[in-house]
Design a protein around this motif. Structure first.
Motif, PDB file in Angstrom:
ATOM      1  N   PRO A  90      83.983  43.529  33.129  1.00 35.55           N
ATOM      2  CA  PRO A  90      84.203  44.538  32.074  1.00 35.55           C
ATOM      3  C   PRO A  90      84.568  45.913  32.643  1.00 35.55           C
ATOM      4  O   PRO A  90      85.332  46.657  32.027  1.00 35.55           O
ATOM      5  CB  PRO A  90      82.850  44.596  31.354  1.00 35.55           C
ATOM      6  CG  PRO A  90      82.195  43.279  31.642  1.00 35.55           C
ATOM      7  CD  PRO A  90      82.659  42.886  33.013  1.00 35.55           C
ATOM      8  N   SER A  91      84.036  46.237  33.835  1.00 37.99           N
ATOM      9  CA  SER A  91      84.325  47.557  34.412  1.00 37.99           C
ATOM     10  C   SER A  91      85.767  47.666  34.904  1.00 37.99           C
ATOM     11  O   SER A  91      86.266  48.765  35.149  1.00 37.99           O
ATOM     12  CB  SER A  91      83.360  47.845  35.560  1.00 37.99           C
ATOM     13  OG  SER A  91      83.502  46.860  36.563  1.00 37.99           O
TER      14      SER A  91
ATOM     15  N   VAL B 126      88.532  45.403  33.539  1.00 34.12           N
ATOM     16  CA  VAL B 126      89.479  45.056  32.486  1.00 34.12           C
ATOM     17  C   VAL B 126      89.840  46.302  31.660  1.00 34.12           C
ATOM     18  O   VAL B 126      88.956  47.048  31.226  1.00 34.12           O
ATOM     19  CB  VAL B 126      88.900  43.957  31.558  1.00 34.12           C
ATOM     20  CG1 VAL B 126      89.823  43.710  30.364  1.00 34.12           C
ATOM     21  CG2 VAL B 126      88.681  42.660  32.336  1.00 34.12           C
ATOM     22  N   GLY B 127      91.128  46.533  31.481  1.00 29.94           N
ATOM     23  CA  GLY B 127      91.578  47.698  30.722  1.00 29.94           C
ATOM     24  C   GLY B 127      91.907  48.893  31.600  1.00 29.94           C
ATOM     25  O   GLY B 127      92.529  49.841  31.141  1.00 29.94           O
ATOM     26  N   THR B 128      91.515  48.829  32.874  1.00 27.38           N
ATOM     27  CA  THR B 128      91.858  49.921  33.788  1.00 27.38           C
ATOM     28  C   THR B 128      93.148  49.554  34.527  1.00 27.38           C
ATOM     29  O   THR B 128      93.773  48.525  34.247  1.00 27.38           O
ATOM     30  CB  THR B 128      90.743  50.173  34.819  1.00 27.38           C
ATOM     31  OG1 THR B 128      90.646  49.048  35.690  1.00 27.38           O
ATOM     32  CG2 THR B 128      89.402  50.395  34.131  1.00 27.38           C
ATOM     33  N   SER B 129      93.555  50.374  35.486  1.00 23.28           N
ATOM     34  CA  SER B 129      94.730  50.042  36.292  1.00 23.28           C
ATOM     35  C   SER B 129      94.558  50.591  37.702  1.00 23.28           C
ATOM     36  O   SER B 129      93.763  51.500  37.935  1.00 23.28           O
ATOM     37  CB  SER B 129      95.991  50.625  35.643  1.00 23.28           C
ATOM     38  OG  SER B 129      95.977  52.031  35.763  1.00 23.28           O
TER      39      SER B 129
ATOM     40  N   GLU C  28      93.581  36.512  28.877  1.00 19.33           N
ATOM     41  CA  GLU C  28      94.857  36.975  28.311  1.00 19.33           C
ATOM     42  C   GLU C  28      96.071  36.416  29.029  1.00 19.33           C
ATOM     43  O   GLU C  28      97.209  36.782  28.714  1.00 19.33           O
ATOM     44  CB  GLU C  28      94.938  38.504  28.367  1.00 19.33           C
ATOM     45  CG  GLU C  28      94.022  39.228  27.396  1.00 19.33           C
ATOM     46  CD  GLU C  28      94.158  40.737  27.543  1.00 19.33           C
ATOM     47  OE1 GLU C  28      95.302  41.241  27.490  1.00 19.33           O
ATOM     48  OE2 GLU C  28      93.132  41.410  27.727  1.00 19.33           O
TER      49      GLU C  28
ATOM     50  N   PRO D   7      98.374  47.348  35.533  1.00 17.03           N
ATOM     51  CA  PRO D   7      97.299  47.116  34.567  1.00 17.03           C
ATOM     52  C   PRO D   7      96.442  45.902  34.934  1.00 17.03           C
ATOM     53  O   PRO D   7      96.949  44.936  35.503  1.00 17.03           O
ATOM     54  CB  PRO D   7      98.052  46.857  33.249  1.00 17.03           C
ATOM     55  CG  PRO D   7      99.380  46.345  33.677  1.00 17.03           C
ATOM     56  CD  PRO D   7      99.703  47.025  34.982  1.00 17.03           C
TER      57      PRO D   7
ATOM     58  N   ARG E 153     100.050  37.270  28.330  1.00 14.73           N
ATOM     59  CA  ARG E 153     100.784  38.155  29.257  1.00 14.73           C
ATOM     60  C   ARG E 153     101.941  37.415  29.918  1.00 14.73           C
ATOM     61  O   ARG E 153     102.945  38.018  30.289  1.00 14.73           O
ATOM     62  CB  ARG E 153      99.837  38.704  30.326  1.00 14.73           C
ATOM     63  CG  ARG E 153      98.696  39.527  29.772  1.00 14.73           C
ATOM     64  CD  ARG E 153      99.223  40.735  28.996  1.00 14.73           C
ATOM     65  NE  ARG E 153      98.146  41.452  28.325  1.00 14.73           N
ATOM     66  CZ  ARG E 153      98.325  42.541  27.591  1.00 14.73           C
ATOM     67  NH1 ARG E 153      99.554  43.016  27.392  1.00 14.73           N
ATOM     68  NH2 ARG E 153      97.300  43.150  27.019  1.00 14.73           N
TER      69      ARG E 153
ATOM     70  N   PHE F 223      94.152  43.019  33.271  1.00 14.07           N
ATOM     71  CA  PHE F 223      93.835  42.346  32.013  1.00 14.07           C
ATOM     72  C   PHE F 223      92.684  41.373  32.207  1.00 14.07           C
ATOM     73  O   PHE F 223      92.362  40.990  33.332  1.00 14.07           O
ATOM     74  CB  PHE F 223      95.064  41.584  31.494  1.00 14.07           C
ATOM     75  CG  PHE F 223      96.275  42.443  31.256  1.00 14.07           C
ATOM     76  CD1 PHE F 223      96.217  43.523  30.378  1.00 14.07           C
ATOM     77  CD2 PHE F 223      97.471  42.184  31.917  1.00 14.07           C
ATOM     78  CE1 PHE F 223      97.339  44.315  30.151  1.00 14.07           C
ATOM     79  CE2 PHE F 223      98.598  42.975  31.704  1.00 14.07           C
ATOM     80  CZ  PHE F 223      98.525  44.049  30.820  1.00 14.07           C
ATOM     81  N   HIS F 224      92.111  40.931  31.082  1.00 18.53           N
ATOM     82  CA  HIS F 224      91.105  39.874  31.151  1.00 18.53           C
ATOM     83  C   HIS F 224      91.811  38.548  31.414  1.00 18.53           C
ATOM     84  O   HIS F 224      92.899  38.302  30.889  1.00 18.53           O
ATOM     85  CB  HIS F 224      90.309  39.787  29.842  1.00 18.53           C
ATOM     86  CG  HIS F 224      89.083  38.947  29.983  1.00 18.53           C
ATOM     87  ND1 HIS F 224      89.112  37.584  29.984  1.00 18.53           N
ATOM     88  CD2 HIS F 224      87.770  39.297  30.157  1.00 18.53           C
ATOM     89  CE1 HIS F 224      87.885  37.110  30.148  1.00 18.53           C
ATOM     90  NE2 HIS F 224      87.051  38.130  30.253  1.00 18.53           N
TER      91      HIS F 224
END
Lengths: 209, 209
Positions: free
Chosen positions: B116-117, B119-122, B133, B127, B137, B129-130
């Protein structure tokens, strides 16, 4: 003992398979079992493992814990081998940040570069010195291994400096074929050569009907 | 054309040597000259270069610029091959930060992890992703290559997901021997196996009198 390179390259496969079996609760394992898991002849596995000082028992096989410990020790992953890294560019910086190397026995204790913006700083606690300081730092750290991640133009020059400074083994990440005296170990790991092989294989399957 | 792997591994050596010769002002080069520089038989070099669609002229040799361009093209370094990276741990993160890969034709366009820390960052604009996904993607990016830098426990599971998702080639950095369908390319680059070889060679020379 000079173990054949193909054997040395296969042993880490067995090790990672054993770690997995251990996680799944296995206490004993036979070479036949490993063979099924990783698709290598059981006789080859038994032969490779004969280099490691451990023997399986008929019907029971190898003790998983003992074999893991013996393999890690044999492969040099339990001792920490100190290394200097030369060339804190993109790949060099990446390797300094890869803490995984430490779990496999390689501890990069210092790095060298000539860029004023880098010299005197550190990455993940690893100090970056000026390349001119090599002799001085060598007498301080006594390091056997040099990791080479410099641009190809200076790959040979830096290798010569390493050898002169007392480095015994060069882990060469550059695509340059460096020359060393006969008693110096060179391990080539060219990511770019591996990419070339992969791209070629990929284009070959692409063209299949 | 399925070029022999030893040839594909040597060609980048010639390429880096040629780049160096070019920097030094050379316009033409013979296989004999390259041979002297990098200590490989001239006949072997000529044979390797015969796979590349270029020929040298008697007495004059190869044109340096033309040969560099032909090699870069042949090795796949001039086209950008898109890739997904799986497992943004220590090594995975390091590879995302290594901009050098792009110069050799590999562009990592996205990364996958389950933390979780992350996923969503880059990282460096790439990027993360989880892993769930992937299918989504894939239809967005159409990527042929997967870089595998996950823990060994999930190496096979993630490989299966990659293949299911349409990945055609896996660049495997784990020490795990993954299994794939016959038409999928696997390139193993185990830094740890290379370390094991180097440590063994180093301990062998240490024990010499």
């Amino acid at each position: 003992m000079n173990v054949p390179e193909p054997t040395l390259r296969r042993l880490p496969w067995y090790l990672s398979n054993l770690k997995l079996l251990k996680q799944r609760g296995a206490a004993h394992v036979s070479s036949t079992q490993i063979s099924k898991d990783i698709n290598i002849d059981a006789s080859q596995i038994a032969k490779d493992l004969s280099f490691v000082n451990i023997s399986g028992r008929t019907r029971v096989g190898y003790e998983v814990d003992t074999l893991i410990a013996a393999l890690e020790d044999f492969l040099g992953f339990t001792a920490l081998h100190k290394a200097f890294l030369f060339g804190v560019g993109s790949l060099g910086g990446a390797l300094l940040r890869d803490s995984g190397l430490k779990h496999f026995g390689l501890e990069i204790v210092a790095a060298f570069d000539v860029k004023p913006s880098l010299v005197g700083t550190s990455i993940e606690g690893i100090p970056i010195f000026h390349t001119d300081e090599l002799a001085q730092r060598m007498s301080q750290y006594h390091v056997p291994i040099g990791v080479l991640t410099v641009p190809i133009e200076i790959a040979q020059e830096i290798t010569d400096k390493m050898v002169e400074g007392g480095i015994k083994a060069v882990w060469n990440f550059t695509p340059f074929r460096i020359r060393v005296p006969q008693d110096i170990v060179v391990q080539n790991t060219s990511l770019y050569a591996h990419l070339a092989v992969m791209f070629n294989r990929l284009s070959t399957i692409d063209r299949k009907p």
